[in-house]
Design a protein around this motif. Sequence first.
Motif, PDB file in Angstrom:
ATOM      1  N   LEU A   3      35.234 -23.781  -0.272  1.00 36.48           N
ATOM      2  CA  LEU A   3      35.781 -24.692   0.736  1.00 36.48           C
ATOM      3  C   LEU A   3      34.841 -24.805   1.933  1.00 36.48           C
ATOM      4  N   ASN A   4      34.139 -23.726   2.237  1.00 37.38           N
ATOM      5  CA  ASN A   4      33.193 -23.754   3.355  1.00 37.38           C
ATOM      6  C   ASN A   4      32.029 -24.702   3.085  1.00 37.38           C
ATOM      7  N   GLU A   5      31.742 -24.945   1.805  1.00 41.99           N
ATOM      8  CA  GLU A   5      30.693 -25.895   1.458  1.00 41.99           C
ATOM      9  C   GLU A   5      31.140 -27.338   1.676  1.00 41.99           C
ATOM     10  N   LEU A   6      32.459 -27.554   1.676  1.00 45.16           N
ATOM     11  CA  LEU A   6      32.989 -28.904   1.883  1.00 45.16           C
ATOM     12  C   LEU A   6      33.150 -29.235   3.358  1.00 45.16           C
ATOM     13  N   THR A   7      33.504 -28.232   4.144  1.00 39.22           N
ATOM     14  CA  THR A   7      33.718 -28.440   5.577  1.00 39.22           C
ATOM     15  C   THR A   7      33.478 -27.126   6.303  1.00 39.22           C
ATOM     16  N   PRO A   8      32.883 -27.142   7.504  1.00 40.43           N
ATOM     17  CA  PRO A   8      32.601 -25.887   8.218  1.00 40.43           C
ATOM     18  C   PRO A   8      33.876 -25.105   8.516  1.00 40.43           C
ATOM     19  N   LEU A   9      33.839 -23.804   8.206  1.00 36.76           N
ATOM     20  CA  LEU A   9      34.979 -22.925   8.434  1.00 36.76           C
ATOM     21  C   LEU A   9      34.519 -21.654   9.158  1.00 36.76           C
ATOM     22  N   PRO A  10      35.421 -20.975   9.872  1.00 33.63           N
ATOM     23  CA  PRO A  10      35.094 -19.658  10.439  1.00 33.63           C
ATOM     24  C   PRO A  10      35.111 -18.624   9.317  1.00 33.63           C
ATOM     25  N   LEU A  11      34.074 -18.643   8.481  1.00 36.00           N
ATOM     26  CA  LEU A  11      34.089 -17.934   7.206  1.00 36.00           C
ATOM     27  C   LEU A  11      34.242 -16.426   7.372  1.00 36.00           C
ATOM     28  N   LYS A  12      33.495 -15.843   8.303  1.00 27.88           N
ATOM     29  CA  LYS A  12      33.582 -14.394   8.485  1.00 27.88           C
ATOM     30  C   LYS A  12      35.011 -13.970   8.806  1.00 27.88           C
ATOM     31  N   ARG A  13      35.626 -14.682   9.725  1.00 26.60           N
ATOM     32  CA  ARG A  13      36.984 -14.334  10.132  1.00 26.60           C
ATOM     33  C   ARG A  13      37.964 -14.517   8.972  1.00 26.60           C
ATOM     34  N   LEU A  14      37.785 -15.591   8.199  1.00 29.23           N
ATOM     35  CA  LEU A  14      38.665 -15.823   7.054  1.00 29.23           C
ATOM     36  C   LEU A  14      38.558 -14.689   6.037  1.00 29.23           C
ATOM     37  N   VAL A  15      37.334 -14.255   5.741  1.00 27.33           N
ATOM     38  CA  VAL A  15      37.136 -13.182   4.766  1.00 27.33           C
ATOM     39  C   VAL A  15      37.756 -11.879   5.272  1.00 27.33           C
ATOM     40  N   ILE A  16      37.623 -11.613   6.565  1.00 27.89           N
ATOM     41  CA  ILE A  16      38.224 -10.410   7.151  1.00 27.89           C
ATOM     42  C   ILE A  16      39.737 -10.427   6.990  1.00 27.89           C
ATOM     43  N   PHE A  17      40.348 -11.559   7.270  1.00 26.91           N
ATOM     44  CA  PHE A  17      41.806 -11.659   7.147  1.00 26.91           C
ATOM     45  C   PHE A  17      42.244 -11.607   5.681  1.00 26.91           C
ATOM     46  N   ILE A  18      41.423 -12.129   4.785  1.00 26.33           N
ATOM     47  CA  ILE A  18      41.728 -12.022   3.358  1.00 26.33           C
ATOM     48  C   ILE A  18      41.699 -10.556   2.924  1.00 26.33           C
ATOM     49  N   ALA A  19      40.701  -9.805   3.400  1.00 27.39           N
ATOM     50  CA  ALA A  19      40.604  -8.379   3.067  1.00 27.39           C
ATOM     51  C   ALA A  19      41.822  -7.613   3.575  1.00 27.39           C
TER      52      ALA A  19
END
Length: 382
Positions: free
Chosen positions: A125-141
């Motif tokens: 999804l980050n490839e389709l539109t810019p996302l706060p990726l680091k924060r998303l991965v942290i919350f997923i963990a």
Amino acid sequence: MPAAERVLKTNRNLLSAIIHYVATEPVLTVLVVALIALQVFHPRPFASLPALVDWQTVMTLAGLLILTKAVEYSGFLMWLAHRVVHRIRSQRALAYLLIALAAALSTVLTNDVALFVVVPLALSLNELTPLPLKRLVIFIAIAVNAGSILTPLGNPQNLFLWQTSGVSFGGFVLALAPLCVVLMAMLYAVATVSFKRIPLDLSKDTEPHPVDRPLLGVAVLLFTAFVLLADAHRAGIGLIGVALGFVFWRPRIVLKIDWLLLLIFVFMFVVLRSVAALPWVHGAIGQLHLVTPLRAYAAGAVLSQFISNVPAAIMLAEFSKDWRALAFGVSVGGFGFAIGSLANLIAMRLSGERGMWAQFHLFSIPFWVVSGLAGAWLLLHF
């Protein structure tokens, strides 16, 4: 090439291979070195070592690994994930969805499998539109650690405590449900202030994701049957049926499961139970007097910060039979330092992002402190 140079080159290649293996499999390496040290300084007959392994837990884990790999290979999880994101219109809503998806998957497919579905989804999804990726991965963990608390299938430490406690599947869920609900509520509260309502356009996510329906149907049916057999402490029968079925029908699934994880689990039992039996270790932990639920809980929450929550559960189970207090403690212990749960390390590795460690601990350590207090209160009042 002179013989001396060939020997030198061979030694360099061997050293390079050893360093690479240690870097990629540090947990297994540490366990093997620890076992060698134990056999040198406190030897036990090698024939007695297999008796230290809880084979019921290992067989249950093996069956679940095969079945979750079958569900993964069916393509259903990725198909479902990409279908639901089309309803998302903001970063905060996406965070809510990924947290829910990660937590829900972790309750039945283990926290590691949930990460292998949800983190790649966030990356695509980050490839389709810019996302706060680091924060998303942290919350997923954090979400897979919080959600996996609910069931015996959610993570290896729950699986071990479920099999050794003798409690029913439903009884385990009821005992851990209050902690899971409170932690998920806390996580959503933090997500509300951590993600903004920035509009998203995910309409470009049109890549097809085919589903192998026969494989999915068989996997779901076998999953249900296997859980029932494991609940009746007949995991060996279930494992034989599941393994033989897939070996003849879809052998790739059996070959592709995480065999190293099973080996690590076997070594964990041997090493940690051998360490717990050492007189000075037994005396030191005995001094903690883990006879009350709160002491057992605190030991699990703190020890997990240094050796991870799965080894902490295995070691402390030698000193306390209060499985619920231990489950609460090692569950909370999955937060805090990244090593508290192997799922944390997997999530950061999957993200491929630099600078994850510092940002991860900015969220996880305060979450550990607050969840530790909440868990203690719940343990004493529910």
